[in-house]
Design an enzyme around this catalytic site. Structure first.
Site, PDB file in Angstrom:
ATOM      1  N   THR A  96       0.809  -1.225   0.000  1.00 23.56           N
ATOM      2  CA  THR A  96       0.000   0.000   0.000  1.00 23.56           C
ATOM      3  C   THR A  96       0.840   1.272   0.000  1.00 23.56           C
ATOM      4  O   THR A  96       0.288   2.359   0.033  1.00 23.56           O
ATOM      5  CB  THR A  96      -0.927   0.029   1.224  1.00 23.56           C
ATOM      6  OG1 THR A  96      -0.117   0.049   2.406  1.00 23.56           O
ATOM      7  CG2 THR A  96      -1.864  -1.159   1.241  1.00 23.56           C
ATOM      8  N   LYS A  97       2.156   1.148  -0.027  1.00 24.61           N
ATOM      9  CA  LYS A  97       3.038   2.314   0.046  1.00 24.61           C
ATOM     10  C   LYS A  97       3.463   2.778  -1.339  1.00 24.61           C
ATOM     11  O   LYS A  97       3.186   2.155  -2.351  1.00 24.61           O
ATOM     12  CB  LYS A  97       4.278   1.999   0.902  1.00 24.61           C
ATOM     13  CG  LYS A  97       3.954   1.500   2.292  1.00 24.61           C
ATOM     14  CD  LYS A  97       3.063   2.456   3.063  1.00 24.61           C
ATOM     15  CE  LYS A  97       2.873   1.956   4.480  1.00 24.61           C
ATOM     16  NZ  LYS A  97       1.580   2.094   5.019  1.00 24.61           N
ATOM     17  N   ASN A  98       4.185   3.901  -1.385  1.00 24.27           N
ATOM     18  CA  ASN A  98       4.593   4.510  -2.650  1.00 24.27           C
ATOM     19  C   ASN A  98       5.460   3.582  -3.487  1.00 24.27           C
ATOM     20  O   ASN A  98       5.343   3.544  -4.706  1.00 24.27           O
ATOM     21  CB  ASN A  98       5.344   5.814  -2.386  1.00 24.27           C
ATOM     22  CG  ASN A  98       4.496   6.831  -1.661  1.00 24.27           C
ATOM     23  OD1 ASN A  98       3.347   6.586  -1.325  1.00 24.27           O
ATOM     24  ND2 ASN A  98       5.065   7.984  -1.402  1.00 24.27           N
TER      25      ASN A  98
END
Length: 110
Positions: A96-98
């Site tokens: 879910t992170k960049n």
């Protein structure tokens, strides 16, 4: 927070600002006690915390800053990269992170 708790620390949570969802720096100093060892700003959704004020407060109390930069990779605050203000910065590579590798993360130190 688990890394802190597993080593005996007791996190103290702070209210967030409605406009950024980052910690409310105006309430930070009131939460500092002689037992405070670190301030952990979370740069939420790529928006940097107010690091000028946080750094000044930390410095005046001799407290380290450990940035949670899971959402802030390549983000900047006043031209300086997030994750470069504190003694350490944690980076997550969760899906879910960049930047994702599915799981994992990293620590950067200054």
């Amino acid at each position: 927070m688990n890394a802190f708790v597993l080593r005996g620390a007791r996190p103290v949570f702070i209210d967030v600002r409605a406009d950024t969802l980052n910690l409310d720096e105006s309430k930070l100093e009131a939460l500092i006690t002689p037992r405070t060892k670190a301030i952990v700003p979370v740069h939420y959704a790529g928006v940097g915390c107010e690091m000028d004020q946080i750094t000044a407060i930390a410095y005046s109390h001799g407290i380290e800053i450990v940035e949670d930069n899971a959402h802030g990779l390549f983000g900047k605050y006043k031209g300086k990269y997030l994750g470069t203000f504190g003694a350490l910065a944690a980076q997550s590579f969760h899906e879910t992170k960049n930047f994702s590798s599915g799981e994992g993360g990293g620590i950067a130190n200054q």
